[in-house]
Design an enzyme around this catalytic site. Structure first.
Site, short mmCIF file in Angstrom:
data_model
loop_
_atom_site.label_atom_id
_atom_site.label_comp_id
_atom_site.label_asym_id
_atom_site.label_seq_id
_atom_site.Cartn_x
_atom_site.Cartn_y
_atom_site.Cartn_z
N ARG A 186 -9.19 1.49 9.63
CA ARG A 186 -8.58 0.31 10.04
C ARG A 186 -9.49 -0.53 11.02
O ARG A 186 -9.31 -1.78 11.36
CB ARG A 186 -7.21 0.32 10.97
CG ARG A 186 -5.97 -0.04 10.02
CD ARG A 186 -5.01 0.16 10.88
NE ARG A 186 -3.78 -0.88 10.64
CZ ARG A 186 -2.81 -0.59 9.64
NH1 ARG A 186 -2.76 0.80 9.57
NH2 ARG A 186 -1.77 -0.88 9.69
N LYS A 228 0.79 -1.16 0.01
CA LYS A 228 0.05 -0.07 -0.10
C LYS A 228 0.74 1.31 -0.04
O LYS A 228 0.66 2.03 -0.68
CB LYS A 228 -0.94 0.06 1.22
CG LYS A 228 -1.77 -1.26 1.47
CD LYS A 228 -2.80 -1.07 2.59
CE LYS A 228 -1.85 -1.02 3.95
NZ LYS A 228 -1.18 -2.17 4.27
N ARG A 254 11.73 -6.08 4.25
CA ARG A 254 11.71 -4.49 4.17
C ARG A 254 12.77 -3.72 5.04
O ARG A 254 13.19 -4.24 6.17
CB ARG A 254 10.48 -4.03 4.64
CG ARG A 254 10.10 -2.67 4.81
CD ARG A 254 8.75 -2.06 4.87
NE ARG A 254 8.17 -2.55 5.99
CZ ARG A 254 6.81 -2.47 6.32
NH1 ARG A 254 6.07 -1.80 5.44
NH2 ARG A 254 6.02 -3.21 7.10
N ARG A 291 0.10 -8.81 13.93
CA ARG A 291 -0.47 -7.70 12.96
C ARG A 291 -1.28 -8.57 11.96
O ARG A 291 -2.53 -7.77 11.58
CB ARG A 291 0.69 -6.85 12.12
CG ARG A 291 1.33 -6.06 13.10
CD ARG A 291 2.53 -5.54 12.58
NE ARG A 291 2.67 -4.71 11.17
CZ ARG A 291 3.46 -4.56 10.25
NH1 ARG A 291 4.79 -5.12 10.64
NH2 ARG A 291 3.45 -3.90 9.25
N ARG A 350 12.16 -2.12 10.50
CA ARG A 350 11.05 -1.85 11.57
C ARG A 350 10.94 -2.63 12.65
O ARG A 350 10.86 -3.83 12.31
CB ARG A 350 9.72 -1.63 10.71
CG ARG A 350 9.53 -0.30 10.42
CD ARG A 350 8.31 0.04 9.33
NE ARG A 350 6.96 -0.73 9.99
CZ ARG A 350 5.78 -0.41 9.31
NH1 ARG A 350 5.75 0.23 8.26
NH2 ARG A 350 4.74 -0.97 9.76
P1 AP5 Z 1 5.05 -1.44 1.72
O1 AP5 Z 1 4.57 -0.80 0.71
O2 AP5 Z 1 5.69 -0.72 2.75
O3 AP5 Z 1 3.41 -2.26 2.30
P2 AP5 Z 1 2.49 -1.76 3.35
O4 AP5 Z 1 1.31 -2.36 2.61
O5 AP5 Z 1 2.61 -0.33 3.16
O6 AP5 Z 1 2.73 -2.32 4.68
P3 AP5 Z 1 2.77 -1.77 5.98
O7 AP5 Z 1 3.55 -2.99 7.00
O8 AP5 Z 1 3.67 -0.41 6.15
O9 AP5 Z 1 1.37 -1.63 6.41
P4 AP5 Z 1 0.57 -1.60 7.82
O10 AP5 Z 1 -0.72 -1.51 7.38
O11 AP5 Z 1 0.93 -2.96 8.63
O12 AP5 Z 1 1.68 -0.84 8.68
P5 AP5 Z 1 1.46 0.90 8.97
O13 AP5 Z 1 2.73 1.65 8.86
O14 AP5 Z 1 0.22 1.45 8.26
O15 AP5 Z 1 5.60 -2.83 1.38
C1 AP5 Z 1 6.11 -4.02 1.97
C2 AP5 Z 1 7.56 -4.19 1.58
O16 AP5 Z 1 7.19 -4.69 0.22
C3 AP5 Z 1 8.72 -3.05 1.30
O17 AP5 Z 1 9.96 -3.60 1.37
C4 AP5 Z 1 8.62 -2.88 -0.07
O18 AP5 Z 1 9.59 -2.57 -0.80
C5 AP5 Z 1 8.05 -4.19 -0.83
N1 AP5 Z 1 7.29 -4.24 -1.94
C6 AP5 Z 1 6.28 -3.41 -2.09
N2 AP5 Z 1 5.58 -3.80 -3.18
C7 AP5 Z 1 6.16 -4.54 -3.67
C8 AP5 Z 1 6.12 -5.50 -4.92
N3 AP5 Z 1 4.99 -5.30 -5.73
N4 AP5 Z 1 7.10 -6.56 -5.13
C9 AP5 Z 1 8.04 -6.75 -4.07
N5 AP5 Z 1 7.89 -6.14 -3.22
C10 AP5 Z 1 7.24 -5.01 -3.00
O19 AP5 Z 1 0.97 0.76 10.69
C11 AP5 Z 1 2.07 0.32 11.54
C12 AP5 Z 1 1.42 0.37 13.01
O20 AP5 Z 1 0.87 1.47 12.93
C13 AP5 Z 1 0.07 -0.34 13.01
O21 AP5 Z 1 0.31 -1.91 13.24
C14 AP5 Z 1 -0.80 0.09 14.02
O22 AP5 Z 1 -0.06 -0.14 15.46
C15 AP5 Z 1 -0.30 1.62 13.88
N6 AP5 Z 1 -1.46 2.26 12.99
C16 AP5 Z 1 -1.29 2.60 12.04
N7 AP5 Z 1 -2.70 3.08 11.40
C17 AP5 Z 1 -3.37 2.99 12.19
C18 AP5 Z 1 -4.78 3.13 12.37
N8 AP5 Z 1 -5.53 3.65 11.37
N9 AP5 Z 1 -5.59 2.82 13.45
C19 AP5 Z 1 -4.71 2.23 14.38
N10 AP5 Z 1 -3.45 1.81 14.38
C20 AP5 Z 1 -2.80 2.32 13.40
#
Ligand code: AP5
Length: 215
Positions: free
Chosen positions: A88, A13, A127, A171, A160
């Site tokens: 979420r 994403k 990552r 998660r 991370r």
């Molecule tokens: P990446 O693009 O980083 O994936 P992502 O879907 O953004 O993954 P996240 O882990 O960041 O999502 P998340 O929703 O768990 O975490 P968030 O930061 O929002 O890609 C992942 C990897 O794959 C990278 O290495 C990239 O290079 C690679 N890649 C991408 N596309 C590729 C492809 N096509 N082919 C190969 N490789 C590829 O949240 C973190 C924490 O914050 C949560 O756990 C929670 O505690 C808190 N939080 C955040 N938002 C909320 C909310 N709304 N409510 C409550 N708590 C929240």
């Protein structure tokens, strides 16, 4: 263009949101990035959020809703935005709907990213993120020009803390229980578009842009 990017942790994403935001000159609002910045700066909000994030749980709804409401209400979001990682929970989705109603605008599309679970684990375990500008890489798939250094700012790349295997499992469980109900929620509102997130970053980008070009 007002978009939500929905999907399990690690589906890509953030990577795609960054590219689409640049292409359409609209801001990407990532609650994960906002929270991590708070953690790094040791703000009161960051310190509160940290205890949930390190366990792989969700930060309380009121905290993230406040963050997003402030962003969406700012002038930079007038022409649109991409919400990455928000909403979420159903409560967050209802709050978003109220915020948009107050502004007399609508959500155009919810892009629902799908990849197999095995690939999620592979993407998350490899990552690496920039410790300064938060740019995202992968040890096999999205490699920096110089190993361990960010292409954008030259700072060190780090893993991370919530990408460790045990936390990834929590998660994924939290996603299934609390976030996946949003798939039906947005299906019923007729705004959900499912996106095959497998393949290279460029292939996914092509599919995503094709979906977005359909009205
Ligand atoms: P990446 O693009 O980083 O994936 P992502 O879907 O953004 O993954 P996240 O882990 O960041 O999502 P998340 O929703 O768990 O975490 P968030 O930061 O929002 O890609 C992942 C990897 O794959 C990278 O290495 C990239 O290079 C690679 N890649 C991408 N596309 C590729 C492809 N096509 N082919 C190969 N490789 C590829 O949240 C973190 C924490 O914050 C949560 O756990 C929670 O505690 C808190 N939080 C955040 N938002 C909320 C909310 N709304 N409510 C409550 N708590 C929240």
């Amino acid at each position: 263009m007002r978009l939500v990017f929905l999907g399990a942790p690690g589906v890509g994403k953030g990577t795609q949101a960054e590219m689409v935001a640049a292409k359409f000159a609209i801001p990407k609002i990532s609650t994960g990035d906002l929270l991590r910045t708070g953690v790094a700066q040791k703000t009161p909000l960051g310190l509160e959020a940290q205890q949930y994030m390190t366990r792989g749980g969700l930060v309380p709804d009121n905290v993230v809703i406040g963050l997003v409401a402030e962003k969406i209400g700012s002038p930079e979001c007038e022409k649109g935005f991409i919400l990455d990682g928000f909403p979420r929970t159903i409560l967050q989705a209802d709050a978003l709907s109220e915020i948009l109603q107050e502004q007399e605008v609508v959500l155009d599309r919810v892009m629902y990213f799908v990849i197999p679970r095995k690939e999620v684990v592979r993407r998350l375990s490899g990552r690496r993120s920039c410790s300064t500008c938060l740019a995202v890489y992968h040890i096999d798939y999205v490699t920096p020009k110089q190993e361990g250094r960010c292409d954008e700012c030259g700072a060190a790349l780090v893993q991370r803390s919530d990408d460790k295997r045990e936390t990834v499992e929590s998660r994924l469980m939290v996603y299934k229980e609390q976030t996946s109900p949003l798939i039906d929620y947005y299906k019923e509102k007729n705004v959900l578009a499912e996106l095959d997130g497998t393949g290279s970053v460029e292939q996914v980008q092509e599919r995503l842009l094709a979906l977005l070009s359909r009205s």
